[in-house]
Design a protein around this motif. Structure first.
Motif, short mmCIF file in Angstrom:
data_model
loop_
_atom_site.label_atom_id
_atom_site.label_comp_id
_atom_site.label_asym_id
_atom_site.label_seq_id
_atom_site.Cartn_x
_atom_site.Cartn_y
_atom_site.Cartn_z
N ALA A 113 0.82 -1.22 0.00
CA ALA A 113 0.00 0.00 0.00
C ALA A 113 0.85 1.26 0.00
O ALA A 113 0.54 2.23 0.68
N LEU A 114 1.94 1.26 -0.77
CA LEU A 114 2.72 2.50 -0.91
C LEU A 114 1.93 3.47 -1.77
O LEU A 114 1.28 3.06 -2.73
N PHE A 115 1.97 4.75 -1.43
CA PHE A 115 1.22 5.74 -2.19
C PHE A 115 1.91 5.97 -3.53
O PHE A 115 3.04 6.47 -3.57
N PRO A 116 1.27 5.60 -4.63
CA PRO A 116 1.97 5.61 -5.92
C PRO A 116 2.37 7.01 -6.40
O PRO A 116 3.28 7.13 -7.19
N HIS A 117 1.67 8.05 -5.89
CA HIS A 117 1.98 9.39 -6.38
C HIS A 117 3.05 10.07 -5.54
O HIS A 117 3.42 11.20 -5.83
N PHE A 126 5.06 10.53 5.37
CA PHE A 126 3.61 10.77 5.37
C PHE A 126 3.01 10.79 6.77
O PHE A 126 2.31 11.73 7.14
N HIS A 160 6.59 2.70 -8.32
CA HIS A 160 6.61 1.84 -9.51
C HIS A 160 7.99 1.71 -10.14
O HIS A 160 8.20 0.93 -11.05
N ARG A 174 8.12 2.99 6.40
CA ARG A 174 6.99 3.90 6.59
C ARG A 174 6.20 3.52 7.84
O ARG A 174 5.77 4.38 8.61
#
Lengths: 394, 300
Positions: A113-117, A126, A160, A174
């Motif tokens: 669940a890494l934030f892709p943006h 974060f 990615h 994280r």
């Protein structure tokens, strides 16, 4: 190698001493306590009256087949599910009224669940930003975390642009960044290939020992649970079947399910004949397997009475195989070699007993396979010590 | 050999399509825009003819000039039409986003089994003619129309609202007509989103609302941008909606264009208006294309 020995040492330390009972006696507060927790989804009971204590600094594994309720238990700790009944205490305080974003618990997700943006750095920062820390402190903590998982050179990459192993490390960093009281890991290594998984297991253990944070890992991979954890809770059908150290679970399974789920085991059905006699046979009972003349002496922690139907559990590697009868052996039975599974370093002999049951015996291949003296259809003798077998009622 | 030939044919098909259905008409329009108006059939000079030989071709080219484009700058009508079109398209795109995003978001939150049906409902209006649907809005919006009757019956208003023949009616018409173009791309980006991302954000200390703004919205941005361009680009040149729902004061370039062609019969100026419109839209179209390419690279 160094890493391996440290985990081995840790497992051995706790095998007999069992620090959890020591903590219990000392009246310490468990970091997590489940009290009669039940979780129902409609008609389906995912977690059925679970009571469990986890101590500070433990690396606790919840192990079980898929659908056994282990992930539900973890998600209730994180706050994503609410128990249907029961209590969950964190550090002695009921956390059920606390929403997930206010709990001092962080989770590493199966999908990462890494934030892709966001870049690696922003992903790690974060949670810190949500805490309203100063900019300098956030930067310092992020750097520290990047160093911890050796990702300093990838700080500007997007998720990615990284391999599975790198993503896994960022997800770990994280989840650890906010210095949680408790880190929850949901199948953290499931997406990695076998080689990388092994290396990562040791890395996880190292990081856990370095930080001293309590880790709770959910896994269906028994080898992984054995390698990383100090204690394992084996779950089945919403119930915690057994909680013990890895060695305790392996050597003294409390039920047929646990014996069968962890490692390989031979199970023979039969009944208790009476007390066993002998030098090393304290607390042992005599067991007669259905359809076989001989009786076996085996440990019986459940103190079953004579005549009770039960099962004899013996691990394949604890059974010796030879062509001649051993006059000194206490537990001995003859059979015919049905099959031989050769995996290079080991061979597993499938031996058919007089009652038709097949028993597996594992031997290390000290000789080259051409020089092996036992082959198909040979009549052989299987033997094991009085301490090797275990009698299980259920 | 055979394989290479087949590949060439395959590649040639879209290029031939573009050549015949875009480039050739474009060159014809461009040529007309450079001509002068005339009372003739067709209503412009010069016309191209090979019968007069080389001097005919020379005469033809010397007859072309940029007069009409200069004229577009001279008369404020055209500049005002362009600006008004861009403004109306911008406002309607924004309104479509305001309506479309919650719709798309709601669809992704709906139970899995409902989603195909909800998608169907979004696409369903396409089964009837666009023109008829815009006409239907006249019946709803006019002074004695359904909307006013309903509001009067409810007692919300005492006098009927004047919506028909105003810019408001144009906004309503555009938002209604282009809504699917906004909803579908946003729905597809939101649908791809992993729910555990939101759980991770909440786990790291976000409230549900801040998780929405920090995770859902940024991840939906490609869909939002695609939807906005898909609404904005055709809305700039929209003719039917302002013509049917808008009033005489609604200034849009589509209407101006239609007037030049059919009322004024000034084909050269009308063509010049069309060429400038195309040039204006090339910029957002190129941005849109670049964005799609970048997203494709990103997803690899």
């Amino acid at each position: 190698m160094n890493e391996q020995s440290s985990t081995q040492k840790r497992n051995q330390q706790t095998v007999s001493g069992n620090s959890s009972t020591r903590f219990e006696k000392e009246g310490r507060t468990p970091i997590v306590e489940f009290r009669n927790v039940v979780k129902q989804f409609g008609e389906f009971t995912a977690v059925d009256d679970v009571s469990l204590k986890i101590w500070p600094g433990e690396f606790f594994a919840l192990l079980g087949p898929s659908g056994c309720g282990k992930t539900t238990l973890l998600r209730m700790l994180a706050g994503f599910e609410t128990p249907s009944s029961g209590e969950i205490l964190l550090d002695g305080k009921n956390i059920l009224p606390v929403p997930p974003n206010k709990r001092p618990v962080n989770m590493m997700f199966q999908s990462y669940a890494l934030f892709p943006h966001l870049s690696v750095r922003d992903n790690i920062a974060f949670g810190l930003k949500r805490d309203g820390m100063t900019k300098e402190n956030i930067e310092a903590r992020t750097e520290e975390m990047l160093k911890l998982v050796r990702m300093e050179n990838f700080a500007h990459r997007k998720p990615h642009q990284m391999s599975g192993g790198q993503r896994q490390r960022v997800a770990l960093a994280r989840a650890l960044a906010k210095n949680p009281k408790l880190l929850l890991l949901d199948e953290p290594l499931g997406a990695l290939d076998a080689k990388l998984r092994e290396a990562t297991q040791f890395e996880l253990v190292n990081i856990q020992e370095k930080l001293g944070t309590t880790f709770i890992i959910v896994t269906h991979d028994q080898e992984e649970a054995m390698t990383v954890s100090t204690r394992i809770g084996v779950m089945n059908l919403g119930i915690v079947a057994q909680v013990d150290t890895p060695a305790g679970i392996y050597e003294n399974p409390s039920s047929r399910f646990v014996a069968d789920f962890i490692g390989d085991v031979n199970l023979l059905e039969g009944r208790i004949e009476g007390e066993a006699k002998g030098k090393h046979a304290e607390g042992n009972m005599l067991f007669a397997a259905n359809g076989i003349e001989t009786t076996f002496s085996a440990r019986c922690p459940d103190q079953l009475e004579a005549g009770t139907t039960c099962w004899l559990a013996v691990r394949p590697e604890k059974i010796a195989i030879s062509k001649e009868k051993d006059t000194k052996a206490v537990n001995q039975v003859s059979g015919v070699v049905d099959d031989i599974a050769y995996v290079g370093n080991l061979s597993t002999y499938h031996v058919r007993l007089a009652n038709g049951r097949v028993i597996k015996a594992q031997e290390v291949n000290r000789r080259r396979v051409e020089n092996r003296e036992i082959t198909w259809e040979d009549e052989v003798w299987l033997s094991f010590t009085e301490g090797a077998g275990l009698l299980l009622a259920e | 050999m055979n394989k290479g030939w087949r590949r060439a044919v395959l590649i040639a098909v879209p290029y031939l399509w573009l050549l015949f259905f875009f480039l050739v008409p474009f060159i014809i329009v461009l040529k007309i825009s450079l001509s002068d108006t005339a009372i003739a059939m067709p209503p412009y000079v010069p016309t191209f003819s090979l019968s007069e030989g080389w001097s005919g071709i020379q005469n033809f080219f010397s007859g072309l000039d940029f007069e009409n484009f200069a004229w577009l700058l001279d008369d404020r009508l055209y500049i005002n039409s362009y600006l008004s079109s861009l403004w109306i398209a911008l406002v309607s795109t924004f309104l479509t986003l305001i309506v479309g995003f919650p719709l798309a978001y709601g669809m992704t939150r709906a139970p899995e089994s409902w989603r195909p049906r909800l998608l169907m409902l979004i696409i369903l209006p396409f089964w009837t003619s666009f023109l008829i649907r815009v006409y239907a809005w006249i019946g709803i919006l006019k002074t004695e129309g359904l909307l006013n009757q309903f509001l009067l019956w409810l007692g919300v208003i005492n006098d009927p609202l004047i919506i028909m023949n105003t810019n408001t009616a144009v906004y309503i018409g555009i938002v209604y007509s282009y809504l699917p173009f906004m909803v579908l791309p946003i729905y597809s980006t939101l649908d791809k989103m992993d729910d555990s991302l939101l759980e991770a954000a909440i786990d790291l200390g976000c409230s549900k609302i801040s998780a929405f703004w920090r995770i859902t919205v940024p991840l939906a941005l490609p869909g939002i941008a695609a939807g906005c361009f898909l609404v904005f680009i055709p809305a700039v040149g929209e003719f039917v909606i302002p013509d049917l729902l808008g009033g005489s004061q609604t200034l849009m370039i589509g209407k101006t264009l239609w007037n030049e062609f059919f009322s004024n019969r000034d084909w050269p100026v009308a063509s010049a208006v069309a060429i400038v419109l195309l040039l204006l839209l090339v910029v957002p179209i190129l941005i849109f294309q670049r964005m799609l390419e970048r997203e494709q690279e990103g997803s690899k």
